[in-house]
Design a protein around this motif. Structure first.
Motif, mmCIF file in Angstrom:
data_model
loop_
_atom_site.group_PDB
_atom_site.id
_atom_site.type_symbol
_atom_site.label_atom_id
_atom_site.label_comp_id
_atom_site.label_asym_id
_atom_site.label_seq_id
_atom_site.Cartn_x
_atom_site.Cartn_y
_atom_site.Cartn_z
ATOM 1 N N UNK A 236 81.937 73.980 -20.546
ATOM 2 C CA UNK A 236 80.655 73.401 -20.182
ATOM 3 C C UNK A 236 80.496 73.396 -18.663
ATOM 4 N N UNK A 237 79.302 73.725 -18.207
ATOM 5 C CA UNK A 237 78.943 73.630 -16.790
ATOM 6 C C UNK A 237 79.952 74.348 -15.892
ATOM 7 N N UNK A 238 80.104 75.627 -16.117
ATOM 8 C CA UNK A 238 80.934 76.483 -15.261
ATOM 9 C C UNK A 238 82.413 76.094 -15.249
ATOM 10 N N UNK A 239 82.918 75.688 -16.354
ATOM 11 C CA UNK A 239 84.339 75.353 -16.433
ATOM 12 C C UNK A 239 85.052 76.375 -17.312
ATOM 13 N N UNK A 240 86.356 76.394 -17.202
ATOM 14 C CA UNK A 240 87.201 77.168 -18.105
ATOM 15 C C UNK A 240 87.776 76.202 -19.123
ATOM 16 N N UNK A 241 87.632 76.536 -20.391
ATOM 17 C CA UNK A 241 88.162 75.678 -21.441
ATOM 18 C C UNK A 241 89.462 76.288 -21.953
ATOM 19 N N UNK A 242 90.502 75.478 -21.977
ATOM 20 C CA UNK A 242 91.819 75.927 -22.413
ATOM 21 C C UNK A 242 92.217 75.158 -23.660
ATOM 22 N N UNK A 257 93.584 69.218 -28.287
ATOM 23 C CA UNK A 257 92.227 69.068 -27.766
ATOM 24 C C UNK A 257 92.018 70.020 -26.593
ATOM 25 N N UNK A 258 90.833 70.612 -26.483
ATOM 26 C CA UNK A 258 90.575 71.530 -25.361
ATOM 27 C C UNK A 258 90.538 70.791 -24.029
ATOM 28 N N UNK A 259 90.913 71.489 -22.983
ATOM 29 C CA UNK A 259 90.894 70.934 -21.627
ATOM 30 C C UNK A 259 89.941 71.764 -20.785
ATOM 31 N N UNK A 260 89.019 71.101 -20.100
ATOM 32 C CA UNK A 260 88.057 71.775 -19.227
ATOM 33 C C UNK A 260 88.545 71.712 -17.784
ATOM 34 N N UNK A 261 88.620 72.885 -17.145
ATOM 35 C CA UNK A 261 89.071 72.976 -15.759
ATOM 36 C C UNK A 261 87.927 73.523 -14.916
ATOM 37 N N UNK A 262 87.664 72.850 -13.812
ATOM 38 C CA UNK A 262 86.573 73.240 -12.919
ATOM 39 C C UNK A 262 87.135 73.780 -11.607
ATOM 40 N N UNK A 263 86.350 74.600 -10.949
ATOM 41 C CA UNK A 263 86.734 75.126 -9.653
ATOM 42 C C UNK A 263 86.580 74.088 -8.558
#
Length: 294
Positions: A236-242, A257-263
């Motif tokens: 979501x919103x320009x993140x990478x989901x792992x 559970x997925x983890x969202x990583x943002x720049x």
């Protein structure tokens, strides 16, 4: 260790039949190739390191029972046959004896844990953690499960009450600073940035991206090491989901559970997008590029 009653006679005979059943059934019923395939699948239940750890704890308990309570040793422990020790499905490793699980006395196990596994040092000041003690209970359950045996209901009830008391005891010990906790020291954020800066200066892109993913996922290194593109998706919103395939506590991956990583647009040293892009540029796969062009 004195010889205990043989599996071929006395009260141990019932346990003897159960204790070798899985391996014997595989050998007697299945084609060798099929038995090998079943064995390979069964290995995924628990890694070999954990299996060995459980057996070593059982060896430790059985040795103590033999020394302190020889009458109980004769009652609830049985010597393994050469065939059973050699059977890979029974996972005995270096063990020479096993419990007769339906005869295990919960009071003896609790006595071992309180007398031998309460304190870490000879001065009896630093206590072992709750996790350390629980592993011995897990070792008994592992052995019981491996041969499809059954522990007495009194064992389950008594051990549940005991472990609850242990949990409370360890909490009080922790408050007094008397608990041995094998925890790693936390890395402060400024040190984290310096580590990333050092990786960049050393052109160590693998360690650079690995560290960033481990920090952002708040994960063990063992969870980051197997990651591949199949674990990545657009978040979501320009993140990478792992999404991990599995974790230490969830080997089936059913509850991950997925983890969202943002720049981080303000500091490239701690930006996952910059780290991943740099790593992929340096470690591109020529064969994959040729397949894409084709």
């Amino acid at each position: 260790m004195p010889a205990s009653r043989s599996r071929r006679g006395g009260a141990a005979s019932a346990s003897a039949a159960a204790q070798g059943v899985e391996g014997n059934v595989l050998a007697a019923v299945l084609d060798p190739e099929h038995a090998a395939e079943v064995r390979a699948t069964n290995q995924h239940e628990m890694d070999v390191k954990c299996q060995r750890g459980h057996r070593n704890r059982q060896i430790e308990m059985i040795k103590w029972i033999n020394e302190k309570y020889p009458e109980q040793f004769a009652h609830c422990v049985v010597e393994l046959t050469a065939e059973q020790k050699a059977d890979p499905d029974l996972k005995y490793f270096k063990a020479t004896h096993d419990f007769i699980y339906e005869k295990v006395n919960v009071n003896i196990i609790r006595a071992f844990l309180s007398a031998e596994k309460k304190y870490r040092d000879a001065t009896k000041t630093t206590q072992y953690s709750e996790v350390h003690i629980r592993k011995y209970h897990d070792a008994i359950k592992f052995g019981c499960r491996t041969i499809d045996a059954a522990l007495p209901q009194e064992y389950h009830t008594g051990m549940a009450k005991y472990l609850m008391s242990v949990k409370k005891e360890k909490k009080k010990a922790k408050e007094k600073g008397l608990l041995d906790e094998a925890e790693a020291d936390p890395i402060a954020f400024p040190l984290y940035k310096q580590i990333c800066q050092w990786f960049l200066e050393e052109d160590d892109m693998t360690s650079f991206v690995f560290t960033l993913f481990q920090w952002n996922c708040m994960a063990r290194s063992i969870n980051i090491d197997p990651l591949g593109f199949h674990n990545f998706s657009k978040g979501q919103e320009d993140s990478i989901e792992i999404l991990y395939g599995e974790t230490k506590m969830d080997k089936t991956g059913e509850n991950v559970m997925p983890k969202n990583i943002f720049g981080n647009p303000f500091d490239h040293r701690i930006c996952v997008f910059f780290a991943l892009g740099t790593y992929l540029c340096i470690n591109r796969d020529p064969s994959a590029e040729s397949r894409l062009r084709a």
